[in-house]
Design a protein around this motif. Structure first.
Motif, short mmCIF file in Angstrom:
data_model
loop_
_atom_site.label_atom_id
_atom_site.label_comp_id
_atom_site.label_asym_id
_atom_site.label_seq_id
_atom_site.Cartn_x
_atom_site.Cartn_y
_atom_site.Cartn_z
N ALA A 252 0.83 -1.20 0.00
CA ALA A 252 0.00 0.00 0.00
C ALA A 252 0.87 1.26 0.00
CB ALA A 252 -0.91 -0.01 1.24
N GLU A 253 1.95 1.23 0.77
CA GLU A 253 2.86 2.38 0.79
C GLU A 253 3.50 2.59 -0.57
OE1 GLU A 253 5.66 1.69 3.86
OE2 GLU A 253 4.20 1.87 5.51
N LEU A 254 3.90 1.48 -1.22
CA LEU A 254 4.51 1.58 -2.54
C LEU A 254 3.54 2.17 -3.54
CD1 LEU A 254 6.90 1.03 -4.40
CD2 LEU A 254 6.03 -1.29 -4.74
N ARG A 255 2.30 1.74 -3.46
CA ARG A 255 1.30 2.27 -4.38
C ARG A 255 1.11 3.77 -4.14
NH1 ARG A 255 -2.45 -0.79 -2.91
NH2 ARG A 255 -1.94 -2.51 -4.35
N ALA A 256 1.07 4.16 -2.86
CA ALA A 256 0.93 5.59 -2.55
C ALA A 256 2.15 6.38 -3.01
CB ALA A 256 0.71 5.77 -1.05
N SER A 257 3.35 5.77 -2.85
CA SER A 257 4.58 6.44 -3.29
C SER A 257 4.57 6.64 -4.79
CB SER A 257 5.80 5.62 -2.86
OG SER A 257 6.98 6.20 -3.32
N GLU A 258 4.14 5.62 -5.52
CA GLU A 258 4.07 5.75 -6.98
C GLU A 258 3.10 6.85 -7.38
OE1 GLU A 258 3.05 1.87 -8.24
OE2 GLU A 258 5.12 1.12 -8.21
#
Length: 922
Positions: A252-258
């Motif tokens: 979820a963090e990676l998706r938000a970072s992207e």
């Protein structure tokens, strides 16, 4: 066992079962410990000292098992002694870091075990190979060497564990310290015992206790390892339970970072790019393409899209920086122009970073571009303004210095002629006014150069005491005219020679001392220089020797209010800024000093009270020179040692400085504050038959002046033989004749340099004739160094400067031809030969630089060369270098000083031996 030995001392074979039991128990415990240590190494980090312990115990345990089955004899003692040696040597290995490889850590104990097994089998199968270990109930030398060496090894190993215990306080280290000490004691006990005596059994008991202690350590260590493993397993179980949740959160963090990155790319004013160096594909962000005016589909994602749009003038340099980054990993920060869709070029600044594989090949590079077109335009405008400012300053310098050249030069010429007292005073005022105006111009130019960051300090070796003495002497006339005492003192700890910029240091000293004289109506101006202790981490020169000096300039003047003391170091600011102020000046001097001292790693500050004078302090860092000056730093001449000197001066500061200087030369310093005190001291010394050989007296003193004192002394018994040196702030009319009448050996202008004073005292005491010693103020006459008459071409457009230069040159016997511009100068050179050309730089039609270049081209085709010296009012930094680069041989800045011009001409004069052959006849 001890009891059996006590009551049945002859029953040897009764002991064998007990002995075998002890040795078997010890060997078994040793091998058990080895297994535990190896197992611990498999599951934990390799610790070198434990590897060596496992090796020692593996060898000892194996050999002890063979020893347990042996009958008394040489093989019996041999197996024990070798076990002792092997254990001691391998335990000694704990001091060595090797091996630290996990592979060797596991294999080495096995190798030692196999080697010990081989030794034991060989001793059992071939007993004849065993050396003699005892003779007549006594151990042989071989036995003793093996056991003592092993015991020493154990003893040294125990020191290792004792040290570790004191450092870490670990129970394991304490146990092994005890174990190795027990083994060491057992080895020495064995050496001291006879076969089957009580010491023999106590030795076995010590070994068994040592094995037991080691076993306790090994078992506890193994149990601790097992506990740790169970603990780790529990933690891994807990981690595995949370792994899915962690992965989900990270996803979820990676998706938000992207998403944030995508927003940043879309919202950034910079264009981003990501280049796959291997395939040549490039990701250009939408903003990158937008900066060039393209839609996403109109700009292909390949490297050639960027390369083809580079400006032709920027392409080669940009690609060279890019290649240097990829191959040599240099910084990639470059400015270039890119062609936009509208066919116009815009400036961009690009920065990027590559990624390299294990072979050192760049595989990927990413970065950004920033549109700097507006910034470049502003920078170009700023540079153009700076160039215009520099040109204005150069023109201003030329326009002001040109008339000043005439004012100062003609004033000097007039002062060299026969004038009455009033005329000489008026011409001196004109000259002083011209030099004052020149000082203001120089301050403005210095300030502009400092503001532009164009000041570079010179690194030259110079004598501080000589520079300080010459600087203060140049101010002596001004101080004398105002009735001030001028003095300076350099602490003996200050090095004689320094490395730095003497011209800038002199400029600072002149400014501070000149200000002190200007703002002081009565009293004194004193300059003191001493060393400061070097702070830690101070900057050093290449030779590693630096010193920080502090200089204090004190006066008894009007003082500075507290609220103005910070303000005076600002540019164009004075303590009294009103239009009715009493003292003039630009307000730039102290600001220039502060900025120059900052370049010298120093600072400046002031302590002052209105009505009580001021003290300006500054510090500066210099290198320590390597030159040696015998006259200043050498040993005291024998002729000076122990000579009594009477110092007479009504100024306490001057007296103290002279006393310290005289004592520094191992002379006897006597001082008096007035002529009457001096006469009393003279009479007392004469009465005690301790005459004074030398008198140093000030001339200007209240009541009885210096010459009156000399007259009184000459009348007294013993006074005629005293040598006298007079110190004066300024020579008055008639002083020279009066000094001759009173037998004064020399007159020195205050402040006197120590080197000058010591030389004069040495000459006076050596009885050198008085006419050869008399020193007085320097005259303004032109230099007297001989120079043959020359044929000189003067290129100068100013009529005033033409007349001044022609007057000077003809006065020195030269023939002068005048050209009013560069064209006339070039024509004159082609028509007749000249010995020297004096070339103004700024002239109409063809300036001096252009004329010089044309003359040099003409000379190359005719095989001749005439020296050309620049005479220019351009005095900015770099003007000298531009003149020399244009082909000129020398440089003299206006206003022209007679001495400077004469020296410049003298540099190109023919040698005296060849005057007739080398001088061109005009």
């Amino acid at each position: 066992m001890a009891v059996v030995q006590l009551y049945f001392p002859t029953a040897s074979f009764i002991h064998l079962p007990l002995h075998s039991l002890l040795e078997t128990m010890g060997g078994a415990m040793a091998l058990t410990i080895v297994g535990i240590l190896v197992a611990r190494q498999r599951v934990g980090a390799t610790e070198p000292h434990r590897v060596w312990m496992a090796c020692a115990l593996a060898g000892m345990g194996t050999l002890d098992l063979f020893h347990a089955g042996a009958l008394p004899g040489d093989r019996f003692i041999w197996l024990h002694s070798v076990a002792m040696l092997v254990g001691g040597l391998f335990f000694l290995g704990v001091w060595i870091r090797w091996p630290d490889s996990p592979k060797w850590a596991l294999r080495l104990p096995v190798l030692v075990f196999l080697a010990a097994l081989g030794v034991g089998l060989a001793s059992s199968i071939w007993p004849g190979m065993v050396p003699a270990m005892s003779q007549h109930g006594r151990f042989t030398v071989t036995t003793r060497i093996l056991n003592i060496t092993g015991g020493i090894g154990f003893g040294l190993a125990s020191l290792f564990f004792v040290r570790r215990f004191h450092r870490h306080a670990g129970r394991d280290d304490w146990l092994f310290a005890v174990t190795t000490q027990l083994f060491a004691g057992a080895g020495l006990l064995f050496e001291l015992s006879a076969l089957w005596d009580a010491g023999w059994w106590w030795w076995h008991l010590l070994r068994l206790v040592a094995y037991t202690a080691a076993c306790v350590f090994a078992v506890s260590a193994y149990m601790a390892t097992e506990y740790e493993l169970r603990h780790v397993n529990r933690r891994l179980t807990n981690l595995n339970r949370n792994l899915d949740r962690v992965v989900a959160n990270r996803t979820a963090e990676l998706r938000a970072s992207e998403e944030r990155f995508a927003l940043a790319v879309r919202g950034s004013t910079d264009g981003l790019w990501d280049w796959n160096v291997t395939t040549g594909e490039v990701y250009y962000s939408p903003r990158f393409k937008e900066l060039l005016g393209y839609a996403d589909a109109e700009f292909p994602d390949v490297f050639s899209s960027f390369e083809s749009r580079l400006h032709p003038e920027d392409g080669e340099a940009t690609l060279a920086v890019l290649q240097a980054h990829l191959e040599k990993r240099g910084d990639y920060d470059v400015e270039y122009r890119l062609l936009t869709k509208s066919q116009g070029y815009r400036w961009f600044r690009a920065r990027g970073q590559a990624i390299w594989d294990e072979a050192g090949r760049a595989t990927r590079m990413a970065g950004s571009i920033t549109d700097i077109t507006a910034m470049r335009a502003a920078r170009d405008a700023t540079e153009a303004a700076n160039r215009a400012k520099s040109e204005f300053l150069a023109n201003m310098s030329h326009e002001i210095r040109t008339p000043l050249n005439a004012v100062i030069g003609i004033s000097e010429l007039m002062l060299d002629t026969e004038l009455d007292e009033r005329q000489r005073e008026q011409m001196a005022m004109v000259l002083e006014s011209g030099e004052s105006l020149l000082g203001i111009v120089n301050e403005i130019l210095d300030f502009s150069k400092i503001e532009a960051g164009r000041v570079e300090l010179e690194q030259a070796e110079f004598s501080l005491r000589e520079l300080l003495g010459d600087t203060m002497k140049s101010l002596a006339f001004r101080a004398s005219r105002r009735g001030l005492e001028l003095a300076y003192h350099v602490h003996p700890d200050v090095p004689e020679f320094l490395v730095g910029d003497p011209a800038r240091l002199r400029q600072i000293l002149l400014n501070l001392a000149g200000n002190a004289i200007k703002f002081t109506d009565c009293g004194e101006v004193v300059m003191r220089v001493f060393c400061q202790r070097d702070p830690p981490g101070s900057e050093e020169l290449p030779n590693g020797r630096t010193v920080e000096l502090q200089c204090d300039v004190s006066d008894t003047g009007i003082g500075i209010p507290a609220d103005k003391q910070e303000m005076i170091f600002e540019a164009f600011t004075q303590a009294d800024g009103s239009t009715t102020r009493r003292f003039g000046g630009t307000g730039l001097g102290l600001s220039i000093c502060a900025r120059l001292l900052a370049l010298m790693s120093g600072r400046i500050w002031v302590d002052s009270r209105p009505g009580h004078g001021s003290t300006f302090h500054f510090t500066a860092r210099f290198g320590i020179g390597s030159a040696a000056d015998p006259s200043a730093a050498g040993s005291t001449p024998e002729i000076l040692r122990g000579v009594p000197v009477l110092i007479v001066d009504d100024n306490a500061t001057n007296r103290l400085i002279l006393e310290e200087t005289i004592r520094h030369w191992d002379m006897e310093a006597l001082s008096a504050a007035s002529a009457r005190d001096a006469l009393e001291l003279f009479d007392r010394r004469q009465a005690k038959d301790r005459p004074i050989r030398l008198l140093l007296t000030d001339v200007q003193m209240p009541e009885l002046d210096g010459f009156m004192l000399c007259e009184q002394i000459r009348r007294r018994p013993g006074g005629t033989s005293m040598a006298i040196i007079a110190l004066t702030s300024g020579v008055r009319q008639g002083d020279a004749g009066r000094a001759r009448q009173l037998g004064v050996a020399a007159q020195l202008i205050k402040p006197v340099k120590p080197s000058e004073l010591r030389q004069m005292i040495g000459a006076v005491l050596a009885d050198i004739p008085r006419d050869a010693l008399t020193a007085g103020p320097a005259k303004r006459a032109a230099p007297v160094t001989p120079c043959p008459p020359l044929c000189i071409l003067l290129a100068e457009d100013s009529a005033l400067n033409q007349k001044l230069a022609v007057s000077l040159l003809t006065k020195w016997g030269h023939t002068v031809t005048v050209a009013t511009n560069g064209q006339e100068a070039l024509a004159a050179i082609t028509q007749q030969p000249f010995d020297l050309v004096l070339m103004d730089v700024q002239m109409p039609e063809m300036n001096g630089l252009e004329a010089t270049a044309a003359i040099r081209r003409w000379e190359r085709s005719h095989g001749s060369h005439v020296p050309i010296v620049a005479l220019t009012a351009h005095a900015l930094q770099g003007d000298r270098e531009r003149c020399l680069e244009a082909g000129m041989d020398g440089y003299v800045s206006k206003p022209i000083r007679q001495e400077e011009l004469h020296q410049a001409i003298l540099a190109f004069c023919p040698r005296p031996a060849g005057l007739d052959q080398n001088v061109v006849k005009c």
